[in-house]
Scaffold this motif. Sequence first.
Motif, PDB file in Angstrom:
ATOM      1  N   ALA A  78       0.581  -1.113  -0.279  1.00 42.26           N
ATOM      2  CA  ALA A  78      -0.139   0.232  -0.062  1.00 42.26           C
ATOM      3  C   ALA A  78       0.778   0.656  -0.258  1.00 42.26           C
ATOM      4  N   TYR A  79       1.889   1.104   0.923  1.00 41.63           N
ATOM      5  CA  TYR A  79       3.240   2.359   0.737  1.00 41.63           C
ATOM      6  C   TYR A  79       3.640   3.082  -0.752  1.00 41.63           C
ATOM      7  N   SER A  80       3.698   1.603  -0.944  1.00 38.08           N
ATOM      8  CA  SER A  80       4.975   1.268  -2.425  1.00 38.08           C
ATOM      9  C   SER A  80       3.905   2.342  -3.337  1.00 38.08           C
ATOM     10  N   SER A  81       2.479   2.019  -3.326  1.00 33.32           N
ATOM     11  CA  SER A  81       2.263   2.932  -4.265  1.00 33.32           C
ATOM     12  C   SER A  81       2.237   4.293  -4.368  1.00 33.32           C
ATOM     13  N   PHE A  82       2.011   4.533  -2.776  1.00 35.75           N
ATOM     14  CA  PHE A  82       2.082   6.510  -2.754  1.00 35.75           C
ATOM     15  C   PHE A  82       4.005   6.852  -2.246  1.00 35.75           C
ATOM     16  N   TYR A  83       4.090   6.324  -2.059  1.00 32.76           N
ATOM     17  CA  TYR A  83       6.313   6.508  -1.513  1.00 32.76           C
ATOM     18  C   TYR A  83       6.733   5.996  -2.436  1.00 32.76           C
ATOM     19  N   GLY A  84       6.840   4.872  -3.313  1.00 28.81           N
ATOM     20  CA  GLY A  84       7.742   4.054  -4.556  1.00 28.81           C
ATOM     21  C   GLY A  84       8.018   3.148  -3.676  1.00 28.81           C
ATOM     22  N   ARG A  85       8.314   2.371  -4.408  1.00 30.83           N
ATOM     23  CA  ARG A  85       9.351   0.794  -4.287  1.00 30.83           C
ATOM     24  C   ARG A  85      10.473   0.879  -3.873  1.00 30.83           C
ATOM     25  N   ARG A  86      11.487   1.750  -3.764  1.00 31.44           N
ATOM     26  CA  ARG A  86      12.666   2.432  -2.869  1.00 31.44           C
ATOM     27  C   ARG A  86      12.494   2.734  -2.231  1.00 31.44           C
ATOM     28  N   THR A  87      11.943   3.941  -1.636  1.00 25.57           N
ATOM     29  CA  THR A  87      11.457   3.854  -0.546  1.00 25.57           C
ATOM     30  C   THR A  87      10.838   3.249   0.747  1.00 25.57           C
ATOM     31  N   THR A  88      10.189   2.109  -0.135  1.00 21.08           N
ATOM     32  CA  THR A  88       9.343   1.498   1.078  1.00 21.08           C
ATOM     33  C   THR A  88      10.092   0.274   1.618  1.00 21.08           C
ATOM     34  N   PHE A  89      10.915  -0.744  -0.106  1.00 19.73           N
ATOM     35  CA  PHE A  89      12.716  -0.908   0.855  1.00 19.73           C
ATOM     36  C   PHE A  89      12.790  -0.658   1.666  1.00 19.73           C
ATOM     37  N   LEU A  90      13.313   0.312   1.738  1.00 15.43           N
ATOM     38  CA  LEU A  90      14.381   1.042   2.696  1.00 15.43           C
ATOM     39  C   LEU A  90      14.002   0.953   3.857  1.00 15.43           C
ATOM     40  N   CYS A  91      12.610   1.457   4.345  1.00 19.08           N
ATOM     41  CA  CYS A  91      11.445   1.577   5.413  1.00 19.08           C
ATOM     42  C   CYS A  91      11.518   0.420   6.088  1.00 19.08           C
ATOM     43  N   GLY A  92      11.386  -0.596   5.573  1.00 18.80           N
ATOM     44  CA  GLY A  92      11.239  -1.851   5.848  1.00 18.80           C
ATOM     45  C   GLY A  92      12.452  -2.619   6.648  1.00 18.80           C
ATOM     46  N   ILE A  93      13.393  -2.082   6.401  1.00 12.83           N
ATOM     47  CA  ILE A  93      14.789  -3.087   6.882  1.00 12.83           C
ATOM     48  C   ILE A  93      14.881  -2.786   8.185  1.00 12.83           C
ATOM     49  N   PRO A  94      14.841  -1.832   8.619  1.00 12.03           N
ATOM     50  CA  PRO A  94      15.122  -1.521   9.699  1.00 12.03           C
ATOM     51  C   PRO A  94      14.175  -2.343  11.085  1.00 12.03           C
ATOM     52  N   TRP A 184      23.276  -8.546   8.299  1.00 14.08           N
ATOM     53  CA  TRP A 184      22.945  -8.573   6.479  1.00 14.08           C
ATOM     54  C   TRP A 184      22.104  -6.979   6.272  1.00 14.08           C
ATOM     55  N   GLY A 185      20.817  -7.585   7.374  1.00 14.27           N
ATOM     56  CA  GLY A 185      20.449  -6.635   6.787  1.00 14.27           C
ATOM     57  C   GLY A 185      20.770  -4.991   6.847  1.00 14.27           C
ATOM     58  N   LEU A 186      21.645  -4.774   7.734  1.00 15.76           N
ATOM     59  CA  LEU A 186      22.236  -3.295   7.075  1.00 15.76           C
ATOM     60  C   LEU A 186      22.687  -3.215   6.284  1.00 15.76           C
ATOM     61  N   LEU A 187      23.398  -4.008   5.552  1.00 18.07           N
ATOM     62  CA  LEU A 187      24.881  -3.887   4.792  1.00 18.07           C
ATOM     63  C   LEU A 187      23.614  -4.156   3.017  1.00 18.07           C
ATOM     64  N   GLU A 188      21.737  -4.420   3.345  1.00 20.20           N
ATOM     65  CA  GLU A 188      21.017  -4.667   2.148  1.00 20.20           C
ATOM     66  C   GLU A 188      20.426  -2.790   2.122  1.00 20.20           C
ATOM     67  N   MET A 189      20.505  -2.461   3.256  1.00 20.59           N
ATOM     68  CA  MET A 189      20.517  -1.127   3.604  1.00 20.59           C
ATOM     69  C   MET A 189      20.487  -0.325   2.273  1.00 20.59           C
ATOM     70  N   LEU A 190      22.611  -0.576   2.215  1.00 20.82           N
ATOM     71  CA  LEU A 190      23.192   0.451   2.195  1.00 20.82           C
ATOM     72  C   LEU A 190      23.598  -0.250   0.794  1.00 20.82           C
ATOM     73  N   LEU A 191      23.061  -1.496   0.429  1.00 19.79           N
ATOM     74  CA  LEU A 191      23.150  -1.650  -0.970  1.00 19.79           C
ATOM     75  C   LEU A 191      22.031  -1.178  -1.708  1.00 19.79           C
TER      76      LEU A 191
END
Length: 452
Positions: A78-94, A184-191
Motif C-alpha cells: 500500500a505504501y509503495s504505491s504512494f511513496y515508491g518501491r525504493r523508499t518502502t524497501f528502505l523503511c522495512g529493513i530497520p 546483513w540487513g544493514l548491508l542490504e539497506m546500504l546496497l
Amino acid sequence: MAIKLRTKRFMAGSREVRRGGSCSLSLVRVCYQSSLQRHSYPSIPHVAKELHSTHAAVSLTVSLSTFASAIGALVWAAYSSFYGRRTTFLCGIPFLCVGSCGVATSTSLRSLLFWAFVQAFGCSGGSSLGAGVIGDIYKLEERGIGIGIFLGAMIFGFAVAPFVGGAAAQYWSWRNLHYSLAAWGLLEMLLIYLSFPETSHPGTLGINKLTRRRWFHITWVNPLSSLWLLRSPNLFAVMLASSLALISNYVLLVPLAYTIGVRYGIANEAIIGACFLPSGLGNFIGAPLAGRLSDVVIRKRQKERNGVWFPEDRLRATWIGGLFMVPLSIGVSGLLTTYVGGAIGLLLNLLCFYINGMGVVFVLNPIGSYNVDVVHSQSAEITAANVGVRSLILSVATALVIPSIEHIGVAWTNIIVAVLAVLGQGIIFLTIRYGERMRASVDVGFSTIENN
C-alpha cells in the motif's frame, strides 16, 4: 541479470532503470530476506530445549511469522504505491534488524514470538514489491520469464536457509545467526540506498499528486485496500488455487524434523537442514522454466487468435505442476515415510521434495504473472493481497500440520493435502473456461493489451 526494458514507458525515468544489473542484485537480495524465516525449521527442537518449551509451542513461531508476513505484505504494498518501491524497501529493513536482535536475545517463548513477528513484518515486502518492480520493467510477453527469474532467485534462499539454520544451531548458535541477519540487513539497506533506483512510472505515485507537502511527509494509507481487489472472482479463485498448492510444500517441510528426522533417525540439525535442499533446488530450476512456458503459451494462443489477448491463457501452464507434480509428490512422500525405511526411503523422499518444489512453482509462477497482467497498474497491490490472504491460510495450515500428523499420521495428512491441490487445479480450470465472464462480473480496473 539482463533485463529488457521498454524505454518509451519510462520517459524521464528511463536512464535510472537502465541500471538494471545493480538494481536487480539489490532486489534479489532483499527478496532473500523474505525467505530467511525458514532457517528456523531445523533448529526448532534446539530452541525448544533452550527455552524449556515444547516443539509444538516453538513451531508457532512459523505460523506467527507467516501471519506477520501477511500483514506486512499488505502494508508495504500500500505504501509503495504512494511513496515508491525504493523508499518502502528502505523503511522495512530497520524492522528486520530490530526484530532479529530481539529474537537473538529472547529468553522466553513470549518474547521469541513477539520479536519473530517484528522480524517477519520487516522483511515481508520482498515478494509484493518485487513483483511490482517486475511489472514496472517487463513487457507483457516477457513478464513470465521475469517473474520466473525473480522467483528462482528468491526461492534459492528458501533452499539455503534451512541448511544454514541447521548448521548454525548444530555448530554455532541460533542466536548468533539472528545477529548476523541483523548485520546483513544493514548491508542490504546500504546496497539499496546506493544502487536501487525508483522503478515506478513517473507521475503514478500518490506523493507526486500532492499539491503541497512537507520535506518529511507522512500520509495514512489504508493497508487493507489491496484486499478489495480480491472481490473479483477470478483474482480470488487463482489466489485460492495457489494457496492449496503451496500448502503441500509447507506440510512437507515444516514438520520435517519430526517426520523425516524421526523416521530415518536424523538428529543432526545440519543434516535435517540439508534435506530441504532438494525442494529448493526444484523451486530454483522450475521457476524460470515455468515462466518461459507461460510466456510461450501466451504468445502461441495469441497468435492462434490473430492477436487477440486472453489473459487466462497463461494459467494453462499450471497443469503439469498442479495436476501431477504437486499431488503425486506429497502423496507418495507420505506413503514412503510411513512404509519404507532405510536409505532407499530417505532418497525417494528427497526425490519427492525435488518434484514438489518444481511443481509448486509451476503453479505459482503463471498465477503471479497472470495477476500482474490483468491489473498491471496495481501489480504490487494484487501481489500483496495474494501473499496476505495466502499467508493467513498457510499460518492456519502450519499450526494444524503437527497435530494432524500426531492424530492421523503422515500418510493420511499428505493424502488430504494432495486432494486439496487437485481441487485447486479444478478452480484453475473453471477460471480458464469462464475467465472473461468472471472479469466482466466485477471490474476492479483490469488492464488491456494497450496499457499492458
